[in-house]
Each structure stands twice: as C-alpha cells, then as structure tokens.
Design a protein around this motif. Structure first.
Motif, PDB file in Angstrom:
ATOM      1  N   GLY A  84       0.449 -10.242   3.681  1.00 28.94           N
ATOM      2  CA  GLY A  84       0.511  -8.791   3.761  1.00 28.94           C
ATOM      3  C   GLY A  84       0.870  -8.271   5.141  1.00 28.94           C
ATOM      4  O   GLY A  84       0.608  -7.104   5.464  1.00 28.94           O
ATOM      5  N   VAL A  85       1.499  -9.110   5.969  1.00 30.86           N
ATOM      6  CA  VAL A  85       1.947  -8.696   7.305  1.00 30.86           C
ATOM      7  C   VAL A  85       3.251  -7.917   7.151  1.00 30.86           C
ATOM      8  O   VAL A  85       4.198  -8.397   6.512  1.00 30.86           O
ATOM      9  N   ASN A  86       3.335  -6.730   7.767  1.00 29.82           N
ATOM     10  CA  ASN A  86       4.529  -5.891   7.665  1.00 29.82           C
ATOM     11  C   ASN A  86       5.112  -5.592   9.042  1.00 29.82           C
ATOM     12  O   ASN A  86       4.393  -5.556  10.042  1.00 29.82           O
ATOM     13  N   PHE A  87       6.406  -5.362   9.083  1.00 28.18           N
ATOM     14  CA  PHE A  87       7.138  -5.129  10.322  1.00 28.18           C
ATOM     15  C   PHE A  87       7.873  -3.800  10.235  1.00 28.18           C
ATOM     16  O   PHE A  87       7.787  -3.100   9.232  1.00 28.18           O
ATOM     17  N   LEU A  88       8.626  -3.474  11.288  1.00 23.39           N
ATOM     18  CA  LEU A  88       9.375  -2.211  11.345  1.00 23.39           C
ATOM     19  C   LEU A  88       8.419  -1.036  11.117  1.00 23.39           C
ATOM     20  O   LEU A  88       8.578  -0.243  10.183  1.00 23.39           O
ATOM     21  N   ASN A  89       7.400  -0.973  11.991  1.00 22.41           N
ATOM     22  CA  ASN A  89       6.373   0.073  11.914  1.00 22.41           C
ATOM     23  C   ASN A  89       5.613   0.037  10.588  1.00 22.41           C
ATOM     24  O   ASN A  89       5.253   1.070  10.014  1.00 22.41           O
ATOM     25  N   GLY A  90       5.409  -1.185  10.122  1.00 18.44           N
ATOM     26  CA  GLY A  90       4.629  -1.368   8.903  1.00 18.44           C
ATOM     27  C   GLY A  90       5.362  -1.055   7.628  1.00 18.44           C
ATOM     28  O   GLY A  90       4.736  -0.880   6.572  1.00 18.44           O
ATOM     29  N   LYS A  91       6.678  -0.987   7.663  1.00 11.79           N
ATOM     30  CA  LYS A  91       7.449  -0.554   6.495  1.00 11.79           C
ATOM     31  C   LYS A  91       8.083  -1.700   5.698  1.00 11.79           C
ATOM     32  O   LYS A  91       8.484  -1.501   4.549  1.00 11.79           O
ATOM     33  N   THR A  92       8.223  -2.905   6.299  1.00 12.93           N
ATOM     34  CA  THR A  92       8.927  -3.989   5.609  1.00 12.93           C
ATOM     35  C   THR A  92       8.125  -5.288   5.691  1.00 12.93           C
ATOM     36  O   THR A  92       7.721  -5.712   6.775  1.00 12.93           O
ATOM     37  N   GLY A  93       7.921  -5.907   4.536  1.00 11.76           N
ATOM     38  CA  GLY A  93       7.167  -7.152   4.477  1.00 11.76           C
ATOM     39  C   GLY A  93       8.053  -8.357   4.223  1.00 11.76           C
ATOM     40  O   GLY A  93       9.254  -8.238   3.964  1.00 11.76           O
ATOM     41  N   ALA A  94       7.448  -9.528   4.291  1.00  9.29           N
ATOM     42  CA  ALA A  94       8.173 -10.781   4.059  1.00  9.29           C
ATOM     43  C   ALA A  94       8.598 -10.905   2.602  1.00  9.29           C
ATOM     44  O   ALA A  94       7.882 -10.488   1.697  1.00  9.29           O
ATOM     45  N   PHE A  95       9.785 -11.440   2.381  1.00  8.22           N
ATOM     46  CA  PHE A  95      10.335 -11.654   1.043  1.00  8.22           C
ATOM     47  C   PHE A  95      10.407 -10.343   0.253  1.00  8.22           C
ATOM     48  O   PHE A  95      10.265 -10.324  -0.973  1.00  8.22           O
ATOM     49  N   GLN A  96      10.632  -9.250   1.004  1.00  7.73           N
ATOM     50  CA  GLN A  96      10.792  -7.925   0.404  1.00  7.73           C
ATOM     51  C   GLN A  96      12.108  -7.321   0.909  1.00  7.73           C
ATOM     52  O   GLN A  96      12.600  -7.682   1.977  1.00  7.73           O
ATOM     53  N   SER A  97      12.649  -6.393   0.155  1.00  3.96           N
ATOM     54  CA  SER A  97      13.861  -5.696   0.591  1.00  3.96           C
ATOM     55  C   SER A  97      13.527  -4.764   1.755  1.00  3.96           C
ATOM     56  O   SER A  97      12.352  -4.439   2.008  1.00  3.96           O
ATOM     57  N   TYR A  98      14.546  -4.325   2.448  1.00 13.48           N
ATOM     58  CA  TYR A  98      14.377  -3.461   3.619  1.00 13.48           C
ATOM     59  C   TYR A  98      13.639  -2.181   3.230  1.00 13.48           C
ATOM     60  O   TYR A  98      14.031  -1.464   2.307  1.00 13.48           O
ATOM     61  N   GLY A  99      12.516  -1.901   3.942  1.00 13.75           N
ATOM     62  CA  GLY A  99      11.751  -0.698   3.673  1.00 13.75           C
ATOM     63  C   GLY A  99      10.690  -0.848   2.605  1.00 13.75           C
ATOM     64  O   GLY A  99      10.064   0.143   2.203  1.00 13.75           O
ATOM     65  N   THR A 100      10.455  -2.098   2.145  1.00 15.63           N
ATOM     66  CA  THR A 100       9.430  -2.342   1.127  1.00 15.63           C
ATOM     67  C   THR A 100       8.265  -3.110   1.731  1.00 15.63           C
ATOM     68  O   THR A 100       8.456  -4.176   2.310  1.00 15.63           O
ATOM     69  N   LYS A 101       7.069  -2.564   1.589  1.00 22.46           N
ATOM     70  CA  LYS A 101       5.881  -3.192   2.158  1.00 22.46           C
ATOM     71  C   LYS A 101       5.403  -4.359   1.295  1.00 22.46           C
ATOM     72  O   LYS A 101       5.691  -4.432   0.099  1.00 22.46           O
TER      73      LYS A 101
END
Length: 435
Positions: free
Chosen positions: A183-200
């Motif tokens: 559940g670690v997210n990047f881009l100010n908490g907006k994008t997660g691993a194995f997720q599309s851009y902007g999906t937590k």
C-alpha cells in the motif's frame, strides 16, 4: 628541359594516383577494423549493407535471415538475396529458426513464418510490450519457444519518466503471479505499485496473476502453442542463450536512478534462470533487497510487496560494474571460440566485447569502432557472428586465422595493380629520355 619537365610531370602523376588509390581503399575498409585484444582470434566481414538490422538467424543449410523493423531478408549461400516478409506495421525485435520455420517478435505478438509454404501466422498474442522495455527476445530450445517480457516501468511505479502513459493512460506492470501490496504510494500519494498512473494502492491489496505478465520469461510449446510463465521478477532481459547443460543464461538490466522510485547503485547482471523462481524485481536486484545500503535514492526506499514469493531470490552468476550498459550476449557451449560454456557479452556504452566464465574475471576480447552498435550475436559453425546495425556489417570472429584475410587479399590486389602501373611509368620515362 622539356624532357625533365615531362619526367617530373609523370612522377607527380604517379604520386597522385598512388595516394588516391590508397585513400579510396582506406575509406572503403575503415569500418571493418576491429581491435582484437585476444591474439588467438581473428575477424572478417561476412556481409555488408545491413544497416538498421535488429537481429539475424540461420537455417540448417547455412542460409541467413536478417531481421529489420518491418521486414526479414533472406541471404542464400550463393549470395542470392530477397525479402521473405515485409510489413510497414511491424516492429520486429528478435528472430529465431527451427524446422523450416522462423519465429519472430513484433509489438504484442509472436509470429511464425513457414519457409516452405510461405505462410505467415500469429503464434502468440497479448504480450504486454507497451512500456519502458518493450522489445521481446525469442529463443528456441527443443520444442519450446522462450520469450522475454520486460517491465513496463523502472521500479514498479508509473511516473513522470514514463512518456508512454500519454498513449497508454491505463497501462502499468502486469504481474504473472498473484502478489500482495504494502500500500505504498508515490507522486504525493496518488500512484501505487502495479497500478496505472494516478491510481492508489492499499495495504493488503491482492493483484491477481495474468499471463503473460511483465518482468518475466514466458515459454510456449511449439506444437501446441500452450504458454506458461517460466520465471518472473526479472526486470529487463537484453540477451538469452543456453549452455551445454541446457540451462538458460540471461543478461538482465538493473534499476536506474529515475522516476518516482529512483534506485541508485544498481548494476547489470548475468543470471542462470531456473524454472519457477522469482528473481526479486521490484524489491530485490542482483539478489540484494532494495533496502540494503547498496541502493541509495533521493527517497527512503522500502518494499512494494507485502509478502515476497521467496525470502532469498537467486543471485546472479556475474555482476557488471555499470547499469543500463549490457546488451547482446551468447554462450560458447562447445568452446569453439573461448572456453566451453563461457559467455561473450557486449557493453554498449564502451563498445567492448567481453568473455566470462564463472568464477573467473571477465576478459576484454574486442574493441569495436566507436560508431558500432551491436544488436545480436550468434555462434554458428565454429564462428562467432556479430551484427553491427549502425555500420551494416556482419562480422565473423574465428580462431587461428590472420586478421581480415579478405582485406589482406584486397590489399595484395591493389599493390599488384600499383606495381604494374609503376613499371609502365618507368618504361614510359625511359622512352622519353631516349627520345
């Protein structure tokens, strides 16, 4: 005075002619000059005019098939040449041969071309080749076709470094096996691993398996076309081959210092890939966890996966001293050029060819021209064949011959012509003096 002037004019003409011939011949042969570090090896040019080629293979009769982005060219033993396949919509990246059939990768598909009946058919589809590492390699072994599938991202996160997201806004890394996220997210908490851009992502989220998946090697049966995941967690395979024990040897590119999860301190590797194993990406590289002191990024590095398939992913057989540097490679399974089962691999940054056999130190074998771009290497009939896409040459590296025998013969012919010309000039000078 007139005689002296005529003689001087003849001598000047001879000098200009000799210089022009040597200059022309030098320009015609500069691109074939390689610096051979191993004095037991020699080289020659087998074929020219292969610029922008991407790969090649041979059939059982010694005929060549040269792959370009949108076509495959046949070159027969007799020198006859023609295109067997041509399609402007193709983006061919790799080719191999088995039993009168050509197998080649293009975009999200693998194709099979039957040489005898000239039928071109789709062998496999749905390869997720849309991200950073979208050039699948195909390699035949027995009745199996191995296909490398690269990661879509550098380290598991779709970020600002992934320009392809403009055309593929919902794309991301696809896992070939079930995984659970931290559940670690990047881009100010907006994008997660194995997720599309902007999906937590959320802690404990299960991402289901999908075949074929990214960062993996798939294997297909040539007869049934049935496919499965051979191994996974392999970021970017740049070369595949088999040794004499039928073990799969792969060159694997390490993670880079870019994107939302930048990785510093990684390297390129050579692995012996075993069936069913997870090799660590995106939480391990080279057998080391991403939280180890080896990797230092601008952000605090942590794991993306909640549970790892195995706590100690296999280590490589060789670790290079750079990252994003290693390209093509081939295994000398019979020891025709080097030691038996030694690996010849190409450094595309320094334009060098090395040989390596565990546990020995890698040895520099060839220094290529600075304009060279080596796309593929194969061993055939006791020769190491090397494709230089930039200069358009297929080199043949052999044992025990004089370097560039073909060129030496051409030099001898040039000097024979020069000697004949000079003799004629001397006769002309003597006649002028006698008159």
């Amino acid at each position: 005075m007139k005689k002296a002037f005529k003689i001087l004019l003849i001598i000047i003409s001879v000098c200009i002619f000799v210089y022009a011939v040597k200059l022309y011949f030098y320009k015609q042969n500069t691109c074939v000059k390689l610096k051979i570090e191993n004095k037991n090896l020699s080289y020659s040019v087998k074929y020219k005019n292969l610029k922008k080629s991407v790969d090649f293979t041979l059939d059982n009769g010694g005929n060549y098939y040269i792959a370009y982005n949108s076509k495959i060219q046949f070159i027969g033993k007799d020198g006859k040449s023609y295109n067997v396949i041509e399609n402007p919509n193709f983006n061919i990246t790799s080719i191999d041969y088995k039993d009168d059939k050509l197998y080649y990768s293009s975009k999200d598909k693998i194709y099979c071309y039957n040489i005898k009946n000239k039928n071109n058919s789709e062998f496999a589809s749905g390869i997720p080749n849309y991200g950073d590492y979208n050039k699948s390699i195909v390699k035949v072994d027995g009745d199996d076709l191995f296909v490398s599938i690269g990661a879509a991202t550098n380290s598991g996160i779709v970020g600002e470094d992934n320009n392809w997201k403009i055309n593929e806004p919902y794309a991301h890394d696809i896992t070939p096996k079930d995984i659970t996220l931290k559940g670690v997210n990047f881009l100010n908490g907006k994008t997660g691993a194995f997720q599309s851009y902007g999906t937590k992502s959320i802690k404990g989220q299960v991402v289901p398996a999908h075949f074929p998946g990214n960062a993996s090697i798939a294997v297909y049966n040539l007869n049934t076309k049935k496919g499965s995941t051979f191994a996974w967690g392999i970021r970017n395979v740049t070369a595949m081959d088999f040794n004499s024990d039928n073990k799969l040897i792969c060159v694997v590119g390490g993670m880079e210092n870019r994107g939302s999860r930048p990785i510093m301190g990684d390297n390129d590797y050579i692995y012996e890939i075993e069936k069913g194993f997870w090799y660590g990406w995106p939480d391990y590289s080279g057998g080391d966890p991403i939280i180890s002191p080896k990797f230092k990024g601008k952000n605090d590095l942590g794991f993306l996966l909640e549970n790892h398939p195995n706590m100690n992913p296999p280590s490589p057989v060789y670790q290079y001293n750079k990252v994003s540097s290693l390209g093509s490679a081939v295994v000398d399974k019979l020891g025709n050029i080097g030691e038996k089962n030694c690996i010849f691999f190409y450094d595309k940054i320094d334009n060098l060819l090395y040989s390596f056999k565990y546990p020995k130190v890698a040895k520099k074998e060839i220094v290529f021209n600075k304009t060279s771009v080596i796309k593929s290497m194969k061993l055939y009939n006791k020769s190491l064949l090397i494709l230089d896409s930039s200069n358009g040459y297929l080199y043949s590296i052999d044992k025990g011959k004089l370097n560039s025998i073909k060129n030496l013969k051409e030099y001898n012919n040039i000097y024979i012509y020069l000697i004949i010309f000079i003799v004629l000039i001397i006769i002309l000078i003597l006649r002028v003096r006698r008159d």
